[in-house]
Design an enzyme around this catalytic site. Structure first.
Site, PDB file in Angstrom:
ATOM      1  N   LYS A  10      66.278  69.405  14.689  1.00  0.00           N
ATOM      2  CA  LYS A  10      67.293  68.496  13.415  1.00  0.00           C
ATOM      3  C   LYS A  10      68.348  67.930  14.513  1.00  0.00           C
ATOM      4  CE  LYS A  10      65.954  72.249  10.301  1.00  0.00           C
ATOM      5  NZ  LYS A  10      66.539  73.326   9.388  1.00  0.00           N
ATOM      6  N   PHE A  58      71.436  73.452  -3.878  1.00  0.00           N
ATOM      7  CA  PHE A  58      71.975  73.233  -2.486  1.00  0.00           C
ATOM      8  C   PHE A  58      70.744  72.245  -1.912  1.00  0.00           C
ATOM      9  CE2 PHE A  58      69.014  77.028  -2.757  1.00  0.00           C
ATOM     10  CZ  PHE A  58      67.981  76.586  -2.057  1.00  0.00           C
ATOM     11  N   THR A  99      65.528  82.439   9.670  1.00  0.00           N
ATOM     12  CA  THR A  99      66.229  81.033   8.890  1.00  0.00           C
ATOM     13  C   THR A  99      67.594  81.109   8.983  1.00  0.00           C
ATOM     14  OG1 THR A  99      64.007  80.992   7.819  1.00  0.00           O
ATOM     15  CG2 THR A  99      65.860  79.554   7.135  1.00  0.00           C
ATOM     16  N   ARG A 110      67.467  80.389  16.837  1.00  0.00           N
ATOM     17  CA  ARG A 110      68.405  80.162  15.785  1.00  0.00           C
ATOM     18  C   ARG A 110      69.591  81.083  16.089  1.00  0.00           C
ATOM     19  NH1 ARG A 110      63.658  79.754  10.949  1.00  0.00           N
ATOM     20  NH2 ARG A 110      63.392  77.557  11.098  1.00  0.00           N
ATOM     21  N   ASN A 123      70.476  75.796  11.122  1.00  0.00           N
ATOM     22  CA  ASN A 123      69.832  76.638  11.882  1.00  0.00           C
ATOM     23  C   ASN A 123      68.793  75.595  12.857  1.00  0.00           C
ATOM     24  OD1 ASN A 123      67.915  75.386  10.083  1.00  0.00           O
ATOM     25  ND2 ASN A 123      67.283  77.166   9.228  1.00  0.00           N
ATOM     26  N   HIS A 126      63.193  73.481  12.304  1.00  0.00           N
ATOM     27  CA  HIS A 126      62.476  73.800  11.377  1.00  0.00           C
ATOM     28  C   HIS A 126      61.083  74.190  11.958  1.00  0.00           C
ATOM     29  CE1 HIS A 126      59.967  73.320   7.793  1.00  0.00           C
ATOM     30  NE2 HIS A 126      59.015  72.928   8.534  1.00  0.00           N
TER      31      HIS A 126
END
Length: 148
Positions: A10, A58, A99, A110, A123, A126
């Protein structure tokens, strides 16, 4: 069982220059990298990827985070990988940790690199949760012929 999984590094991890560390850990899982690409995380792609979160309050924060906007990242790059091998999904998920970074063991990816910022879970990576998710996600991120 031999299977494939999608892994996304990410924007927060990319901006922190964690890509090499993350890939190093993943490459030690006795899996083969079958696909790799840099792709722009558009809002449409984020909504499609996280279609299971449609209607959740969210979701806008997740999209903002996944595009990098939440952290002031303007180029919206995400690094996408397909790894394949015996029990690839469970091996990758174990290396990533929970997660929620606060619940992830500190030696996992993570746990070591994830955090909460402004109430949003960040985190850094993915990974597909199951074989069905992996198939859907890989076809979303990669065109036919881009995965060996």
């Amino acid at each position: 069982m031999k299977e494939r999984t999608l892994i996304l590094i990410k924007p927060d991890a990319i901006s922190k220059k964690l890509t090499g560390v993350i890939l190093d850990r993943l490459l030690h899982l006795d899996l083969e990298m079958k696909g790799a690409k840099v792709r722009e995380m558009t809002e449409e792609l984020a909504r499609e990827h996280y279609s299971n979160l449609a209607g959740k309050p969210f979701l806008p924060s997740v999209i903002s985070f996944m595009r990098g906007d939440l952290n002031g990242i303007t180029d919206h790059r995400v690094y996408a990988f397909v790894f394949e091998g015996e029990d690839a999904i469970s091996k990758v998920r174990a290396a990533l940790g929970a997660t929620d970074p606060a619940k992830a063991d500190p030696w996992t990816i993570r746990g070591a690199f994830g955090c909460f910022k402004d109430g949003v879970m960040q985190n850094c990576v993915h990974a597909s949760g199951c074989k069905e998710d992996a198939e859907r996600e890989i076809s979303l991120w990669f065109n036919p012929g881009e995965v060996l």
